[in-house]
Structures are given as structure tokens and as C-alpha cells.
Design a protein around this motif. Structure first.
Motif, PDB file in Angstrom:
ATOM      1  N   VAL A 162       0.841  -1.203   0.000  1.00  0.00           N
ATOM      2  CA  VAL A 162       0.000   0.000   0.000  1.00  0.00           C
ATOM      3  C   VAL A 162       0.873   1.248   0.000  1.00  0.00           C
ATOM      4  O   VAL A 162       0.562   2.238  -0.667  1.00  0.00           O
ATOM      5  CB  VAL A 162      -0.935  -0.007   1.233  1.00  0.00           C
ATOM      6  CG1 VAL A 162      -1.708   1.305   1.332  1.00  0.00           C
ATOM      7  CG2 VAL A 162      -1.903  -1.189   1.172  1.00  0.00           C
ATOM      8  N   LEU A 163       1.979   1.196   0.728  1.00  0.00           N
ATOM      9  CA  LEU A 163       2.884   2.336   0.804  1.00  0.00           C
ATOM     10  C   LEU A 163       3.711   2.488  -0.469  1.00  0.00           C
ATOM     11  O   LEU A 163       4.064   3.608  -0.853  1.00  0.00           O
ATOM     12  CB  LEU A 163       3.847   2.183   1.994  1.00  0.00           C
ATOM     13  CG  LEU A 163       3.346   2.511   3.400  1.00  0.00           C
ATOM     14  CD1 LEU A 163       2.166   1.635   3.803  1.00  0.00           C
ATOM     15  CD2 LEU A 163       4.470   2.367   4.407  1.00  0.00           C
ATOM     16  N   ARG A 164       4.022   1.372  -1.109  1.00  0.00           N
ATOM     17  CA  ARG A 164       4.951   1.404  -2.236  1.00  0.00           C
ATOM     18  C   ARG A 164       4.278   1.612  -3.589  1.00  0.00           C
ATOM     19  O   ARG A 164       4.946   1.981  -4.557  1.00  0.00           O
ATOM     20  CB  ARG A 164       5.725   0.079  -2.280  1.00  0.00           C
ATOM     21  CG  ARG A 164       6.486  -0.267  -1.001  1.00  0.00           C
ATOM     22  CD  ARG A 164       7.607   0.708  -0.721  1.00  0.00           C
ATOM     23  NE  ARG A 164       8.346   0.344   0.495  1.00  0.00           N
ATOM     24  CZ  ARG A 164       9.351   1.062   0.988  1.00  0.00           C
ATOM     25  NH1 ARG A 164       9.737   2.173   0.386  1.00  0.00           N
ATOM     26  NH2 ARG A 164       9.965   0.669   2.097  1.00  0.00           N
ATOM     27  N   ARG A 165       2.962   1.384  -3.681  1.00  0.00           N
ATOM     28  CA  ARG A 165       2.277   1.539  -4.973  1.00  0.00           C
ATOM     29  C   ARG A 165       2.015   3.025  -5.214  1.00  0.00           C
ATOM     30  O   ARG A 165       1.213   3.636  -4.509  1.00  0.00           O
ATOM     31  CB  ARG A 165       0.973   0.737  -4.980  1.00  0.00           C
ATOM     32  CG  ARG A 165       0.207   0.849  -6.300  1.00  0.00           C
ATOM     33  CD  ARG A 165      -0.962  -0.117  -6.370  1.00  0.00           C
ATOM     34  NE  ARG A 165      -0.474  -1.482  -6.569  1.00  0.00           N
ATOM     35  CZ  ARG A 165      -0.472  -2.414  -5.621  1.00  0.00           C
ATOM     36  NH1 ARG A 165      -0.915  -2.132  -4.414  1.00  0.00           N
ATOM     37  NH2 ARG A 165      -0.019  -3.629  -5.869  1.00  0.00           N
ATOM     38  N   ARG A 175       1.787  13.114   0.237  1.00  0.00           N
ATOM     39  CA  ARG A 175       0.751  13.747   1.052  1.00  0.00           C
ATOM     40  C   ARG A 175      -0.189  12.715   1.667  1.00  0.00           C
ATOM     41  O   ARG A 175      -0.658  12.888   2.803  1.00  0.00           O
ATOM     42  CB  ARG A 175      -0.017  14.759   0.208  1.00  0.00           C
ATOM     43  CG  ARG A 175       0.830  15.973  -0.185  1.00  0.00           C
ATOM     44  CD  ARG A 175       0.040  17.003  -0.946  1.00  0.00           C
ATOM     45  NE  ARG A 175      -0.275  16.591  -2.306  1.00  0.00           N
ATOM     46  CZ  ARG A 175       0.541  16.750  -3.348  1.00  0.00           C
ATOM     47  NH1 ARG A 175       1.743  17.284  -3.185  1.00  0.00           N
ATOM     48  NH2 ARG A 175       0.163  16.373  -4.570  1.00  0.00           N
ATOM     49  N   GLN A 176      -0.467  11.628   0.946  1.00  0.00           N
ATOM     50  CA  GLN A 176      -1.346  10.586   1.477  1.00  0.00           C
ATOM     51  C   GLN A 176      -0.728   9.896   2.690  1.00  0.00           C
ATOM     52  O   GLN A 176      -1.385   9.711   3.728  1.00  0.00           O
ATOM     53  CB  GLN A 176      -1.646   9.551   0.387  1.00  0.00           C
ATOM     54  CG  GLN A 176      -2.418   8.322   0.863  1.00  0.00           C
ATOM     55  CD  GLN A 176      -3.807   8.641   1.361  1.00  0.00           C
ATOM     56  OE1 GLN A 176      -4.707   8.883   0.580  1.00  0.00           O
ATOM     57  NE2 GLN A 176      -3.999   8.648   2.674  1.00  0.00           N
ATOM     58  N   LEU A 177       0.523   9.517   2.587  1.00  0.00           N
ATOM     59  CA  LEU A 177       1.172   8.822   3.697  1.00  0.00           C
ATOM     60  C   LEU A 177       1.345   9.736   4.902  1.00  0.00           C
ATOM     61  O   LEU A 177       1.212   9.300   6.055  1.00  0.00           O
ATOM     62  CB  LEU A 177       2.525   8.257   3.250  1.00  0.00           C
ATOM     63  CG  LEU A 177       2.471   7.200   2.140  1.00  0.00           C
ATOM     64  CD1 LEU A 177       3.860   6.617   1.889  1.00  0.00           C
ATOM     65  CD2 LEU A 177       1.474   6.090   2.461  1.00  0.00           C
ATOM     66  N   ARG A 178       1.618  11.007   4.672  1.00  0.00           N
ATOM     67  CA  ARG A 178       1.730  11.944   5.788  1.00  0.00           C
ATOM     68  C   ARG A 178       0.373  12.181   6.454  1.00  0.00           C
ATOM     69  O   ARG A 178       0.296  12.389   7.661  1.00  0.00           O
ATOM     70  CB  ARG A 178       2.347  13.258   5.310  1.00  0.00           C
ATOM     71  CG  ARG A 178       3.851  13.132   5.078  1.00  0.00           C
ATOM     72  CD  ARG A 178       4.488  14.388   4.554  1.00  0.00           C
ATOM     73  NE  ARG A 178       5.954  14.222   4.509  1.00  0.00           N
ATOM     74  CZ  ARG A 178       6.782  15.011   3.840  1.00  0.00           C
ATOM     75  NH1 ARG A 178       6.291  16.044   3.148  1.00  0.00           N
ATOM     76  NH2 ARG A 178       8.083  14.788   3.844  1.00  0.00           N
ATOM     77  N   HIS A 179      -0.679  12.117   5.665  1.00  0.00           N
ATOM     78  CA  HIS A 179      -2.023  12.237   6.234  1.00  0.00           C
ATOM     79  C   HIS A 179      -2.287  11.089   7.206  1.00  0.00           C
ATOM     80  O   HIS A 179      -2.807  11.307   8.319  1.00  0.00           O
ATOM     81  CB  HIS A 179      -3.060  12.223   5.104  1.00  0.00           C
ATOM     82  CG  HIS A 179      -4.479  12.143   5.574  1.00  0.00           C
ATOM     83  ND1 HIS A 179      -5.097  13.150   6.284  1.00  0.00           N
ATOM     84  CD2 HIS A 179      -5.409  11.140   5.452  1.00  0.00           C
ATOM     85  CE1 HIS A 179      -6.339  12.806   6.564  1.00  0.00           C
ATOM     86  NE2 HIS A 179      -6.557  11.588   6.092  1.00  0.00           N
ATOM     87  N   ILE A 180      -1.938   9.870   6.813  1.00  0.00           N
ATOM     88  CA  ILE A 180      -2.130   8.714   7.692  1.00  0.00           C
ATOM     89  C   ILE A 180      -1.271   8.855   8.943  1.00  0.00           C
ATOM     90  O   ILE A 180      -1.729   8.608  10.072  1.00  0.00           O
ATOM     91  CB  ILE A 180      -1.787   7.410   6.955  1.00  0.00           C
ATOM     92  CG1 ILE A 180      -2.723   7.209   5.757  1.00  0.00           C
ATOM     93  CG2 ILE A 180      -1.890   6.207   7.900  1.00  0.00           C
ATOM     94  CD1 ILE A 180      -2.342   6.039   4.869  1.00  0.00           C
ATOM     95  N   SER A 257       5.598   1.743  12.616  1.00  0.00           N
ATOM     96  CA  SER A 257       4.822   1.960  11.394  1.00  0.00           C
ATOM     97  C   SER A 257       4.760   3.438  11.034  1.00  0.00           C
ATOM     98  O   SER A 257       4.881   3.811   9.863  1.00  0.00           O
ATOM     99  CB  SER A 257       3.402   1.399  11.571  1.00  0.00           C
ATOM    100  OG  SER A 257       3.433   0.000  11.778  1.00  0.00           O
ATOM    101  N   LEU A 258       4.583   4.290  12.034  1.00  0.00           N
ATOM    102  CA  LEU A 258       4.583   5.735  11.775  1.00  0.00           C
ATOM    103  C   LEU A 258       5.930   6.183  11.208  1.00  0.00           C
ATOM    104  O   LEU A 258       5.989   7.004  10.285  1.00  0.00           O
ATOM    105  CB  LEU A 258       4.264   6.506  13.058  1.00  0.00           C
ATOM    106  CG  LEU A 258       2.848   6.351  13.618  1.00  0.00           C
ATOM    107  CD1 LEU A 258       2.702   7.156  14.908  1.00  0.00           C
ATOM    108  CD2 LEU A 258       1.812   6.793  12.599  1.00  0.00           C
ATOM    109  N   ALA A 259       7.004   5.630  11.744  1.00  0.00           N
ATOM    110  CA  ALA A 259       8.340   5.977  11.255  1.00  0.00           C
ATOM    111  C   ALA A 259       8.509   5.542   9.801  1.00  0.00           C
ATOM    112  O   ALA A 259       9.090   6.269   8.981  1.00  0.00           O
ATOM    113  CB  ALA A 259       9.405   5.319  12.132  1.00  0.00           C
ATOM    114  N   VAL A 264       8.962   6.670   3.977  1.00  0.00           N
ATOM    115  CA  VAL A 264       8.556   6.443   2.583  1.00  0.00           C
ATOM    116  C   VAL A 264       7.994   7.742   1.999  1.00  0.00           C
ATOM    117  O   VAL A 264       8.232   8.055   0.824  1.00  0.00           O
ATOM    118  CB  VAL A 264       7.524   5.301   2.497  1.00  0.00           C
ATOM    119  CG1 VAL A 264       7.047   5.121   1.053  1.00  0.00           C
ATOM    120  CG2 VAL A 264       8.119   3.991   3.007  1.00  0.00           C
ATOM    121  N   ALA A 265       7.262   8.509   2.805  1.00  0.00           N
ATOM    122  CA  ALA A 265       6.745   9.790   2.330  1.00  0.00           C
ATOM    123  C   ALA A 265       7.890  10.721   1.937  1.00  0.00           C
ATOM    124  O   ALA A 265       7.813  11.437   0.935  1.00  0.00           O
ATOM    125  CB  ALA A 265       5.876  10.439   3.414  1.00  0.00           C
TER     126      ALA A 265
END
Length: 278
Positions: A162-165, A175-180, A257-259, A264-265
Motif C-alpha cells: 500500500v505504501l509502495r504503490r 501527502r497521502q502517507l503523511r495524512h495517515i 509503522s509511523l516511522a 517512505v513519504a
């Protein structure tokens, strides 16, 4: 014509169901056997606690004759969602705890507007702008449950894929990963990444969402390509819960997981900058 789906309309539907059942002199158990709908589900429908599905209505109409129950079926107050998700959407609004595993995409509740638009634009069935925007509005409205701390406890377990696609490109993904991560750090959600290094795990078969309620038994919702199903049978729900717990035991901690989300972001941010300034 269908009626709007709200507590009052569901109670009206339930009263009609009970009235017609009693007119035929049937018990809930006998109606269950005739319709192949669980007695518990019939009881919840008669009490106005659960929204009947289209299949429920058609099975009832076969027993009672005509098409009364399908025509009287509650709608979702104008909300536009995939047909297979309608029942799960109502449960989502009632749940006190939600735990979700996402193997391919960011869960709908966590999607940013630009990420969600990319996902909806990529569907196998073409949608015009109006239809897409209605679906988008519903998806974003669902996320309002995170506006305060009275909303459900939400746990998201994300496969590393999910993070890599790169849905929509590096900028959108950043922006999506930072939102999570922001939601996780504000204590609105708990997030756990299931890394590639785990290899085979108990949820390889696909998406699952587990929901608990104050006054109803827990359910599980599983989803595939253009299909989804709500499971109420306790043995099946328990199997899904156990599979989720096993996979969670292999996942990274909330802090780890947050790290990873932040890392990745940051990689996506560097990629976006390089694309803008080659």
C-alpha cells in the motif's frame, strides 16, 4: 419507490415485515428456513436495527408474493457507493470499533481527496465526472468520523505494498502517507504496517474489515473485485478475527509503522522534487 435509510424508515420496514410474517402465521425461525436468511438477521430487521439487502428483499418477496419488499427497500440517503458496499457502509456508521486490513490500497476512510480521485478514475467501469464526484463526496464524508474523539476506535493494518504503490505519482503519495501518519500521531487511529519481510501470513486472501457495536454482535466484511460480503455467522466472524490477530502479531508496532510512513513519504517527496527540477 425506495425510502430513505434512517432509523425511522428501518423501523417502518421492520414493522411491515413482522406484520406480513404474522399474517401468514410464521415464526421467525420458520421464515428463516423459507428465505435462507438467519433468524437473528430477521429479528434485527424486524426491530429496525439492520438494513435489509437487495437479496434479503427478493427472498422475502418470494415467500410473501409480489415485489413489496424490494420496492420498499431503504436507500442510503442519496449517498453513492458501490452496490456491494451499501450494507457495510451502514454498519460502519454504527460501529464503535473498526479494524481493517488493506492489502493493495489505502482504506477508503483514510484516503485523501486527490488519492481517492485517482482510485475512482482508475476503475474498470468508466465514470463520467458527475458520477465520480458523487462517489468521491461520499468517500470523503465517511472520513468525518475522525473529526472528534467520539468516533469509532480505528485500527488500520496496511500491507507494505500500500505504501509502495505510487497511486497518482510521488506528490500525491507523499501527502497521502503523511495524512495517515498525522492521524496516527494525533491518536485518532492506530496503524500497523505488515512488511514484505513477513512473507506468507494469515490475511493473504484479501481485504477484511472487522466491526464491533454497542448493542449488536460483531460482523466481518470481506471484499474482492467488484464484490463484497458482510458476514454475521459467529463462527465465520471469529475466523476472520483470529486471522487478523495472527497477522497483527507479525506487523510492525504503531511507532515503527509511523516511522516507516514518514520515511517512505520523504522518499516520495525527493522523487517529486527531482521530477520538478531534473
Amino acid at each position: 419507490m425506495a425510502i430513505e435509510d434512517n432509523p425511522i424508515s428501518r423501523e417502518k420496514y421492520g414493522k411491515q415485515l413482522k406484520l406480513k410474517r404474522e399474517e401468514l402465521g410464521l415464526t421467525q425461525e420458520e421464515l428463516s428456513e423459507l428465505t435462507i436468511i438467519s433468524r437473528t438477521h430477521i429479528a434485527h430487521m424486524e426491530a429496525g436495527r439492520r438494513r435489509p439487502t437487495v437479496d434479503d428483499a427478493r427472498r422475502l418477496d418470494k415467500v410473501f408474493g409480489g415485489n413489496f419488499f424490494e420496492e420498499f427497500l431503504p436507500t442510503l440517503d442519496g449517498k453513492r457507493v458501490a452496490e456491494h458496499f451499501k450494507e457495510a457502509l451502514e454498519f460502519e456508521g454504527q460501529a464503535t470499533v473498526i479494524r481493517e486490513y488493506a492489502p493493495k490500497l489505502v482504506p477508503g476512510l483514510l484516503q485523501t481527496e486527490e488519492y481517492a480521485r485517482e482510485v475512482l478514475n482508475s476503475g474498470s467501469t468508466p465514470k463520467n465526472d458527475e458520477e465520480r464526484d458523487k462517489l468521491l463526496a461520499t468517500r470523503l464524508d465517511r472520513a468525518r468520523i475522525f473529526d472528534d474523539f467520539d468516533s469509532p476506535l480505528f485500527w488500520a493494518m496496511l500491507d507494505e505494498s500500500v505504501l509502495r504503490r505510487p497511486i497518482g505519482g510521488p506528490g500525491i503519495m507523499c501527502r497521502q502517507l503523511r495524512h495517515i501518519a498525522d492521524l496516527g500521531e494525533s491518536r485518532r487511529i492506530r496503524v500497523h504496517v505488515l512488511p514484505y519481510s513477513v512473507g506468507a501470513h494469515s490475511l493473504l486472501e484479501g481485504d477484511v474489515k472487522l466491526m464491533w457495536f454497542d448493542e449488536l454482535p460483531p460482523i466481518a466484511y470481506t471484499e474482492g473485485l467488484r464484490s463484497g460480503r458482510v458476514w454475521e455467522l459467529p463462527s465465520v466472524v471469529r475466523q476472520c478475527q483470529v486471522a487478523y490477530d495472527h497477522a497483527l502479531g507479525d506487523a510492525l508496532s504503531h511507532r515503527e509503522s509511523l516511522a516507516m510512513l514518514r520515511s517512505v513519504a520523504e522518499d516520495y517527496e525527493h522523487e517529486a522534487l527531482q521530477a520538478d527540477h531534473p
